[in-house]
Design a protein around this motif. Structure first.
Motif, short mmCIF file in Angstrom:
data_model
loop_
_atom_site.label_atom_id
_atom_site.label_comp_id
_atom_site.label_asym_id
_atom_site.label_seq_id
_atom_site.Cartn_x
_atom_site.Cartn_y
_atom_site.Cartn_z
N GLN A 177 0.84 -1.07 -0.02
CA GLN A 177 -0.04 0.12 -0.01
C GLN A 177 0.90 1.19 -0.08
N SER A 188 -6.14 6.00 -4.31
CA SER A 188 -5.21 5.13 -3.04
C SER A 188 -4.69 6.27 -2.29
N GLN A 245 -1.44 -7.25 -4.80
CA GLN A 245 -1.88 -6.99 -3.47
C GLN A 245 -3.02 -7.96 -3.23
N SER A 304 -2.37 6.98 0.86
CA SER A 304 -1.56 6.21 1.81
C SER A 304 -1.09 7.14 2.79
N VAL A 352 -6.37 -5.25 3.57
CA VAL A 352 -5.98 -4.92 2.04
C VAL A 352 -7.19 -5.16 1.02
#
Length: 231
Positions: free
Chosen positions: A38, A125, A205, A127, A97
């Protein structure tokens, strides 16, 4: 035996090598891979590995000091409990995840072309480095009493002095930290190299998360049921 005898140097060298090897335990590698998947920075990835090592070393040091001061050994049931918790955490990481990938990052956006309303789904996404560091640190602490680390604590009962026992723990923890730092950098490379190929990264992932869930369930069954922790 003096503080810096050849026997002590040999034991500490062995401790460092065992620490490096300990970082390669399957549950450690898979768990950290899920966190690394990630991130989008080699620096952050290396720090994640380091934080795992710091948490791991902290648990070993605190528990090791108690064992050495009171001249007791680590209860077998406690070691089994931490193995069980490590399995549960692996399942949690894997599910998290997949959840983030397929649900939490999907957002609907609406806009108009002329008089026609369009709705598009976009994956975003986000992070949070600090969040990943905390997760890795907690994971390292949990692994500090699981696997071969628990065996290391059992060895402390045979160390002649408090100084030598603490030295062995610190060297073992240093080896595990260095090992996980190097492993994290290597594991991060596929995610960083292919980060512009979204489907491939997502596939990696999902693979890492699936392995985490399967291994976690296996550990839960093995230590919770087969070895009689709860049954």
């Amino acid at each position: 035996m003096t503080f810096f005898s050849w026997e002590l140097v040999t034991a500490l060298s062995l401790g460092f090598i065992l620490g490096l090897k300990h970082a390669l335990d399957a549950d450690h590698v898979i768990a950290v891979t899920n966190i690394l998947s990630q991130t989008k920075s080699l620096k952050i990835s290396s720090l994640i590995g380091s934080f795992w090592g710091f948490g791991h070393a902290l648990t070993l040091l605190l528990i090791g000091m108690i064992l050495l001061l009171f001249k007791i050994t680590l209860p077998q049931r406690l070691a089994l409990l931490f193995e069980f918790l490590a399995g549960a955490f692996l399942v949690f990481l894997g599910v998290k995840v997949i959840w983030n990938l397929f649900y939490n990052h999907l957002h609907a956006h609406q806009h108009t072309h002329g008089h026609t309303l369009h709705t598009h789904l976009h994956a975003h996404s986000h992070s949070s480095a600090h969040k990943h560091y905390h997760t890795s640190f907690l994971l390292g602490m949990m692994h500090g009493l699981a696997g071969s680390a628990a065996l290391t604590l059992l060895v402390l009962a045979s160390t002649p002095t408090f100084f030598q026992g603490i030295s062995f723990i610190l060297i073992f923890g240093s080896g595990a930290t260095v090992g996980m730092l190097l492993i994290s950098m290597v594991l991060a490379l596929p995610f960083l190299y292919f980060q512009n190929i979204t489907r491939l990264v997502n596939g990696l992932q999902v693979l890492a998360a699936s392995l985490s869930i399967v291994l976690g369930i296996s550990l839960i069954y093995t230590f919770g049921y087969a070895q009689g922790l709860f049954f």
